[in-house]
Design a protein around this motif. Structure first.
Motif, PDB file in Angstrom:
ATOM      1  N   PRO A 300       0.812  -1.261   0.017  1.00 46.81           N
ATOM      2  CA  PRO A 300      -0.113   0.107   0.046  1.00 46.81           C
ATOM      3  C   PRO A 300       0.859   1.189  -0.019  1.00 46.81           C
ATOM      4  N   GLY A 301       2.048   1.263   0.549  1.00 45.91           N
ATOM      5  CA  GLY A 301       3.024   2.352   0.102  1.00 45.91           C
ATOM      6  C   GLY A 301       3.557   2.520  -1.106  1.00 45.91           C
ATOM      7  N   ALA A 302       3.372   1.947  -1.940  1.00 44.17           N
ATOM      8  CA  ALA A 302       3.694   2.232  -3.619  1.00 44.17           C
ATOM      9  C   ALA A 302       3.008   3.664  -4.064  1.00 44.17           C
ATOM     10  N   ALA A 303       3.722   4.296  -4.744  1.00 45.51           N
ATOM     11  CA  ALA A 303       3.463   5.618  -5.101  1.00 45.51           C
ATOM     12  C   ALA A 303       2.005   5.398  -5.836  1.00 45.51           C
ATOM     13  N   GLU A 304       1.024   6.289  -5.447  1.00 37.35           N
ATOM     14  CA  GLU A 304      -0.432   6.396  -5.986  1.00 37.35           C
ATOM     15  C   GLU A 304      -0.894   4.784  -5.696  1.00 37.35           C
ATOM     16  N   ASN A 305      -0.338   4.102  -4.992  1.00 35.29           N
ATOM     17  CA  ASN A 305      -0.878   2.731  -4.635  1.00 35.29           C
ATOM     18  C   ASN A 305      -0.991   2.008  -5.979  1.00 35.29           C
ATOM     19  N   HIS A 306       0.021   2.234  -6.825  1.00 34.26           N
ATOM     20  CA  HIS A 306       0.111   1.557  -8.336  1.00 34.26           C
ATOM     21  C   HIS A 306       0.093  -0.202  -8.049  1.00 34.26           C
ATOM     22  N   GLN A 307       0.668  -0.424  -7.189  1.00 34.02           N
ATOM     23  CA  GLN A 307       0.808  -2.196  -7.025  1.00 34.02           C
ATOM     24  C   GLN A 307      -0.712  -2.585  -6.934  1.00 34.02           C
ATOM     25  N   LEU A 308      -1.733  -1.933  -6.462  1.00 34.32           N
ATOM     26  CA  LEU A 308      -3.058  -2.477  -6.636  1.00 34.32           C
ATOM     27  C   LEU A 308      -3.513  -2.476  -7.801  1.00 34.32           C
ATOM     28  N   ASP A 309      -3.327  -1.615  -8.739  1.00 38.13           N
ATOM     29  CA  ASP A 309      -3.535  -1.533 -10.038  1.00 38.13           C
ATOM     30  C   ASP A 309      -2.896  -2.566 -11.184  1.00 38.13           C
ATOM     31  N   ASN A 310      -1.520  -2.905 -10.519  1.00 39.86           N
ATOM     32  CA  ASN A 310      -0.756  -4.069 -11.216  1.00 39.86           C
ATOM     33  C   ASN A 310      -1.505  -5.487 -10.904  1.00 39.86           C
ATOM     34  N   ALA A 311      -1.848  -5.534  -9.503  1.00 45.46           N
ATOM     35  CA  ALA A 311      -2.515  -6.848  -9.251  1.00 45.46           C
ATOM     36  C   ALA A 311      -3.894  -7.154  -9.912  1.00 45.46           C
ATOM     37  N   ARG A 312      -4.603  -5.973 -10.104  1.00 38.29           N
ATOM     38  CA  ARG A 312      -6.019  -6.282 -10.802  1.00 38.29           C
ATOM     39  C   ARG A 312      -5.819  -6.688 -12.305  1.00 38.29           C
ATOM     40  N   THR A 313      -4.576  -6.369 -12.781  1.00 36.82           N
ATOM     41  CA  THR A 313      -4.475  -6.968 -14.180  1.00 36.82           C
ATOM     42  C   THR A 313      -4.593  -8.554 -14.046  1.00 36.82           C
ATOM     43  N   LEU A 314      -4.416  -8.978 -13.179  1.00 36.75           N
ATOM     44  CA  LEU A 314      -4.582 -10.805 -12.980  1.00 36.75           C
ATOM     45  C   LEU A 314      -5.821 -10.806 -12.214  1.00 36.75           C
ATOM     46  N   THR A 315      -5.888 -10.242 -11.222  1.00 36.62           N
ATOM     47  CA  THR A 315      -7.045 -10.726 -10.209  1.00 36.62           C
ATOM     48  C   THR A 315      -8.425 -10.512 -10.927  1.00 36.62           C
ATOM     49  N   ASP A 316      -8.734  -9.367 -11.936  1.00 36.07           N
ATOM     50  CA  ASP A 316      -9.817  -8.984 -12.343  1.00 36.07           C
ATOM     51  C   ASP A 316     -10.260 -10.352 -13.407  1.00 36.07           C
ATOM     52  N   ARG A 317      -9.196 -11.042 -13.665  1.00 36.83           N
ATOM     53  CA  ARG A 317      -9.460 -11.938 -14.608  1.00 36.83           C
ATOM     54  C   ARG A 317      -9.555 -13.447 -14.142  1.00 36.83           C
ATOM     55  N   GLY A 318      -9.606 -13.496 -12.699  1.00 39.04           N
ATOM     56  CA  GLY A 318      -9.497 -14.720 -12.109  1.00 39.04           C
ATOM     57  C   GLY A 318      -8.001 -15.601 -12.261  1.00 39.04           C
ATOM     58  N   GLU A 349      -6.923 -23.623 -13.113  1.00 36.97           N
ATOM     59  CA  GLU A 349      -7.779 -22.594 -14.078  1.00 36.97           C
ATOM     60  C   GLU A 349      -7.122 -21.268 -13.853  1.00 36.97           C
ATOM     61  N   MET A 350      -6.611 -21.131 -12.516  1.00 28.64           N
ATOM     62  CA  MET A 350      -5.736 -19.965 -12.684  1.00 28.64           C
ATOM     63  C   MET A 350      -4.576 -19.817 -13.335  1.00 28.64           C
ATOM     64  N   SER A 351      -3.956 -20.973 -13.321  1.00 27.64           N
ATOM     65  CA  SER A 351      -2.728 -21.028 -14.239  1.00 27.64           C
ATOM     66  C   SER A 351      -3.177 -20.846 -15.500  1.00 27.64           C
ATOM     67  N   ARG A 352      -3.913 -21.303 -16.209  1.00 28.85           N
ATOM     68  CA  ARG A 352      -4.587 -21.033 -17.527  1.00 28.85           C
ATOM     69  C   ARG A 352      -4.769 -19.684 -17.736  1.00 28.85           C
ATOM     70  N   ARG A 353      -5.485 -19.253 -16.997  1.00 32.19           N
ATOM     71  CA  ARG A 353      -5.786 -17.746 -17.266  1.00 32.19           C
ATOM     72  C   ARG A 353      -4.746 -16.737 -17.034  1.00 32.19           C
ATOM     73  N   ALA A 354      -3.726 -16.821 -16.160  1.00 32.44           N
ATOM     74  CA  ALA A 354      -2.501 -16.351 -16.188  1.00 32.44           C
ATOM     75  C   ALA A 354      -1.821 -16.285 -17.146  1.00 32.44           C
ATOM     76  N   HIS A 355      -1.488 -17.574 -17.791  1.00 33.67           N
ATOM     77  CA  HIS A 355      -0.891 -17.908 -19.005  1.00 33.67           C
ATOM     78  C   HIS A 355      -1.388 -17.075 -20.195  1.00 33.67           C
ATOM     79  N   THR A 356      -2.422 -17.114 -20.416  1.00 33.80           N
ATOM     80  CA  THR A 356      -3.134 -16.329 -21.515  1.00 33.80           C
ATOM     81  C   THR A 356      -2.869 -14.965 -21.375  1.00 33.80           C
ATOM     82  N   GLU A 357      -2.981 -14.524 -20.388  1.00 36.98           N
ATOM     83  CA  GLU A 357      -2.708 -12.992 -20.006  1.00 36.98           C
ATOM     84  C   GLU A 357      -1.210 -12.328 -20.085  1.00 36.98           C
TER      85      GLU A 357
END
Length: 375
Positions: A300-318, A349-357
């Motif tokens: 949470p201490g990352a500038a502009e909380n950018h790590q949360l945005d990074n995480a959501r590129t994977l988590t929003d896609r399962g 399934e998480m692995s498959r979706r991550a690999h596609t991303e």
């Protein structure tokens, strides 16, 4: 003929600049590694970083030439160190200007962070093409400033707010791209001396470690002392090693290994059943490229909380599970691990979706863009 050729030095194709933490140094190494794979001689590549960063440890084994300048970052909170920011930046920019005058690179590649600024400013003064590599979902200050006069921007994700951006994926080392989790699993576990018959969890808080992750995992050891089916490989950060529980290796109950810094990440991506990580841009890209299931805990201490945005590129896609730090404790981490294991289809399934991303990260678009800018 270039000045380098007249002097007998190898012609310099690219200066890659950025450093300080592994989150900047490893992308720089990855870019140089991929350029070599594309046919550019290693002797024609040069890294420029900072005297205070982890590049002093990570660059020498690669064999790439490197120059380090004494430059510091601008602190968001008021501190006397900020008084040194401008003088050090000006001095480092002058030295970088002289370095570029000697090397005459065809392109300067900026991977972000305060360590990238002197060589980038010098490239602008030398009228040398600049490619800014932006691998965070929300670009940092250095990338925003550099992109204003860059020839091109290589963005890891679509819809970058930076000008002249092309989606290329993030810079990832060849040995990570080639990981095959199914084919490489047994050999990777043997190389790391990890048990072949246990559920292996790798916990990785970045090159500096993450105290919040470390505390939660220490609680797991108290919660699961008799878990003969679990093995935890814990990369804690060198400053935290002395504060962690002792290893339990080997053990009939839970197996636990603690290490300060890990440079065998390609093996761990192949060997791990699950990772628990921060959400730095490089980590997120490598999880995707390898298709490794993960619980990601953004800092949470990352500038502009950018790590949360990074995480959501994977988590929003399962493709991963999001666990924000204010929710992180031993109870919640233990429950998530057990929940993921209870459903036989969830991790594959998480692995498959991550690999596609991760498809765009495994391609060559970034290298092609750098070559275009150099022309």
């Amino acid at each position: 003929m270039s000045p380098a050729a007249h002097s007998g030095e190898p012609e310099c194709f690219a200066v890659v600049t950025g450093g300080g933490t592994a989150g900047h140094v490893l992308p720089a190494i990855a870019i140089m590694d991929r350029l070599v794979g594309a046919g550019h001689p290693a002797a024609g590549l040069h890294h420029v970083g900072t005297t205070r960063g982890i590049e002093s440890r990570l660059l020498p084994p690669t064999g790439f030439a490197s120059t380090r300048h004494d430059v510091i970052g601008l602190q968001r909170a008021f501190t006397w160190r900020n008084l040194l920011f401008v003088p050090k930046l000006l001095r480092a920019t002058w030295r970088a200007w002289r370095l570029l005058g000697r090397l005459r690179p065809r392109v300067v590649v900026n991977v972000g962070g305060y360590a990238s600024m002197p060589a980038t400013f010098a490239a602008f003064l030398r009228r040398c093409p600049v490619v800014v590599v932006s691998y965070d979902q929300r670009p940092g200050l250095a990338s925003k400033v550099s992109a204003r006069f860059a020839t091109a921007v290589a963005a890891a994700f679509p819809d970058s707010p930076l000008p002249r951006a092309r989606t290329t994926g993030a810079p990832i080392r060849r040995e990570v791209i080639t990981v095959d989790r199914d084919a490489d699993r047994s050999a990777a576990r043997a190389a790391l001396e990890l048990p072949d018959d246990r559920f292996v969890i790798t916990v990785f808080g970045g090159s500096l470690g993450a105290k919040a992750l470390n505390t939660a995992v220490a609680g797991l050891l108290e919660r699961w002392p008799d878990r003969g089916d679990v093995c935890i490989h814990h990369v804690v950060g060198e400053r935290w090693v002395g504060e962690m529980p002792p290893p339990r290796w080997p053990s009939e109950g839970i197996m636990y290994r603690v290490i300060g810094y890990e440079d065998r990440m390609p093996l761990l991506f192949a060997a791990s059943d699950l990772m628990v990580t921060r959400a730095g841009a490089s980590t997120i890209a490598e999880l995707a490229a390898t298709g490794t299931p993960a619980i990601v805990v953004p800092w949470p201490g990352a500038a502009e909380n950018h790590q949360l945005d990074n995480a959501r590129t994977l988590t929003d896609r399962g493709a991963a599970v999001l666990l924000e730090q204010h929710e992180l404790d031993t109870d919640r981490l233990a429950a998530l691990v057990d929940e993921l294991r209870a459903d036989p289809s969830r991790l594959p399934e998480m692995s498959r979706r991550a690999h596609t991303e991760g498809e765009r990260h495994r391609g060559d678009s970034l290298i092609r863009l750098i070559e275009e800018a150099a022309r």
